[in-house]
Design a protein around this motif. Structure first.
Motif, PDB file in Angstrom:
ATOM      1  N   UNK B   7     -68.321 -43.948   2.732  1.00 57.01           N
ATOM      2  CA  UNK B   7     -68.247 -45.150   3.565  1.00 57.01           C
ATOM      3  C   UNK B   7     -67.583 -44.854   4.906  1.00 57.01           C
ATOM      4  N   UNK B   8     -66.329 -44.437   4.873  1.00 56.24           N
ATOM      5  CA  UNK B   8     -65.639 -44.132   6.134  1.00 56.24           C
ATOM      6  C   UNK B   8     -64.343 -43.392   5.831  1.00 56.24           C
ATOM      7  N   UNK B  10     -60.414 -43.672   6.518  1.00 51.67           N
ATOM      8  CA  UNK B  10     -59.393 -44.616   6.969  1.00 51.67           C
ATOM      9  C   UNK B  10     -58.513 -43.950   8.015  1.00 51.67           C
ATOM     10  N   UNK B  11     -57.772 -44.765   8.765  1.00 49.77           N
ATOM     11  CA  UNK B  11     -56.974 -44.216   9.864  1.00 49.77           C
ATOM     12  C   UNK B  11     -55.913 -43.235   9.389  1.00 49.77           C
ATOM     13  N   UNK B  12     -55.537 -43.318   8.129  1.00 45.61           N
ATOM     14  CA  UNK B  12     -54.558 -42.351   7.616  1.00 45.61           C
ATOM     15  C   UNK B  12     -55.225 -41.126   6.987  1.00 45.61           C
ATOM     16  N   UNK B  16     -63.098 -42.981   1.959  1.00 43.68           N
ATOM     17  CA  UNK B  16     -63.498 -44.135   1.161  1.00 43.68           C
ATOM     18  C   UNK B  16     -64.970 -44.018   0.790  1.00 43.68           C
ATOM     19  N   UNK B  38     -65.650 -50.886  -2.517  1.00 43.86           N
ATOM     20  CA  UNK B  38     -65.160 -49.750  -1.725  1.00 43.86           C
ATOM     21  C   UNK B  38     -63.840 -49.290  -2.336  1.00 43.86           C
ATOM     22  N   UNK B  39     -63.769 -48.003  -2.621  1.00 50.18           N
ATOM     23  CA  UNK B  39     -62.579 -47.425  -3.245  1.00 50.18           C
ATOM     24  C   UNK B  39     -62.285 -46.077  -2.608  1.00 50.18           C
ATOM     25  N   UNK B  40     -61.097 -45.582  -2.918  1.00 57.51           N
ATOM     26  CA  UNK B  40     -60.784 -44.219  -2.518  1.00 57.51           C
ATOM     27  C   UNK B  40     -61.753 -43.263  -3.205  1.00 57.51           C
TER      28      UNK B  40
END
Lengths: 431, 73
Positions: B7-8, B10-12, B16, B38-40
């Motif tokens: 999916x993408x 994350x900023x950290x 995902x 949506x999950x890790x």
């Protein structure tokens, strides 16, 4: 104040003929009304104040495009069908707790296109899933407060907060303090884990714009001559206008000629990063008469954006000389009609030079910044292409015939549209 | 079939993933129905496809147009 008088329990219905579409009503207050039906106040462009203390629910498009509506009092409203408050500049929309056993406030897309700065939502105690589609297209929402009684699953994760400043990393999602750690790791919500905080921290500062100096510091840099080394073209800064936070960007230094005939230029030219409003006409009358200087869109952006602007910024705005192509309604062309403006929408030439023969032949351009067609695409406010969202068709002040003006389409190509056509608004000013 | 796709980030830096039914059915985990989840990427969750189509799979044409046209219907 209009002469509209209401005595009903529910205003309007799904039949638009029975509503008060496009009326000139300016204020509406009624303690007896319990619901607002579909399309009731759609496009009542003069409506500024609404007090409906006993209304619990809005139907589709109830207040759509009531652009002037900023004073909205509905303390018992617990929900809305789709687009109920689309394009309304309310500072905060706070939803009441729904009646027990009622979850209808979660209609898909019930918050779509709300332009509220803050959305404060309380789900009913029977709600088991939050429809992610209910919290998208929130183009101006920087604070989403979810008063969850417990962690409620997000049914549609990719839509949650999409096409909002929050999705772009600018805003915050607030949940009850005792649920923060759990929500941050919950399916769907975890997309925004770094922006999920406790309600006790509301309101957190909005950051993410690239200029961290205050507006006062920016103007001080203009005074001491350090502005063009401290800042860069493309830098962004949030600006408060009435109830909204508008993302401005620097598009040029030392370029726009001041109107005072001194030969000096304004130091910084600012333009909105994205679009504001998504359905505004150039001329309701559909006439080109008088061109940009006498247009309704010019008067509109003065009233809607310049007059309610943060006072510090407004006091530093310089009047500059602009040129705009013009055709009289009889078809007589003036290639470079001059005007002196504090606030303006861009001309075709400023954004794209003389491409497609649409533009003026005189005046500044910002084509070193807007150097490609793609760079001229404008998304809602702080949103970008990263939201996978389309750009908007926005207007210029360039009139290209006796009946039409030039616009930049969703792909930033040229389109000539009738003067009365409703399009998005991009605006700029110089300091 | 439940599809899993990137999916993408994350900023950290966390990666995902998105999971959904390729036929527009709800997917289920621990008794909860999702249109999509949506999950890790590292999450241990297992989703199963149900036999119930979710509403988004059959959007009315005016809603589709609304999306395409940016809501100005």
């Amino acid at each position: 104040m209009s002469e509209f008088v209401n005595t009903k329990d529910v205003i309007g219905n799904q039949n638009t003929l029975d509503s008060i579409l496009n009326q000139t009503i300016t204020d509406f207050a009624d303690e007896d009304v319990t619901g607002i039906a579909g399309y009731t106040f759609t496009a009542c462009r003069d409506l500024r104040s609404v007090s409906i203390p006993n209304v619990t629910f809005l139907k589709n498009y109830a207040f759509q495009n009531c652009y002037q509506l900023s004073d909205y009092y509905a303390p018992k409203m617990y929900g809305s069908e789709a687009y109920g408050l689309q394009s309304v500049d309310i500072n905060t929309i706070k939803f009441a707790t729904p009646p027990t056993n009622n979850n209808s406030g979660l209609g898909s897309r019930f918050t779509n296109y709300f332009t509220a700065y803050v959305i404060d939502y309380t789900p009913g105690d029977k709600v088991t899933t939050l429809n992610g589609e209910a919290f998208r297209y929130l183009f101006n929402c920087f604070h989403l407060i979810l008063r969850l009684p417990s962690v409620i699953a997000l049914g549609t994760a990719t839509s949650f907060c999409q096409w909002s400043p929050i999705h772009e990393g600018y805003g915050w999602i607030y949940v009850p303090d005792n649920l923060v750690d759990t929500v941050k790791t919950t399916t769907g919500y975890l997309t925004y884990a770094n922006q999920i905080v406790g309600i006790s921290q509301y309101p957190k500062a909005i950051t993410g714009d690239t200029i961290t100096d205050t507006w006062e510091q920016i103007f001080a840099a203009e005074e001491d001559g350090t502005y063009s080394t401290k800042y860069s073209v493309g830098d962004t800064k949030f600006l408060t206008i009435r109830n909204q936070l508008v993302l401005m960007e620097i598009v040029a230094f030392d370029r726009d000629l001041l109107s005072d005939d001194s030969g000096r230029t304004a130091k910084i030219t600012w333009m909105t990063r994205g679009c504001h409003q998504y359905s505004q006409y150039n001329r309701h009358s559909n006439s080109t008469l008088g061109g940009w200087p006498q247009s309704e869109i010019k008067q509109h952006i003065i009233e809607r954006y310049l007059e309610p602007m943060d006072a510090t910024v407004k006091s530093h705005i310089k009047q500059v000389r602009k040129y705009s192509r013009y055709y009289t309604p009889d078809g007589v062309e003036t290639k470079n009609l001059p005007s002196d403006d504090y606030i303006w929408i861009p001309s075709w030439r400023e954004m794209a030079g003389n491409t497609n023969s649409a533009g003026e032949t005189k005046g500044v351009t910002y084509t070193d910044y807007y150097s490609t067609q793609a760079s001229r695409k404008k998304y809602p406010n702080a949103c970008t292409a990263s939201s996978s969202y389309q750009a908007y068709n926005y207007m210029t002040r360039t009139i290209t015939s006796a009946t039409k003006y030039a616009t930049f389409t969703a792909t930033a190509g040229q389109e000539n549209r009738a003067m009365k056509d409703n399009l998005a608004v991009v605006f700029g000013f110089c300091t | 079939m439940v599809i899993t796709e990137f999916y993408t980030v994350r900023s950290d830096g966390a990666r995902l993933v998105r999971r959904y039914s390729d036929q527009g059915y709800y997917i289920e985990r621990d008794g909860i129905l999702y249109d999509e989840a949506i999950d890790l990427e590292t999450s241990p969750y297992v989703y199963t496809e149900t036999d119930t189509k979710h509403p988004r799979a059959d959007l009315p044409i005016e809603e589709v147009l609304s999306i395409i046209l940016g809501g100005e219907t």
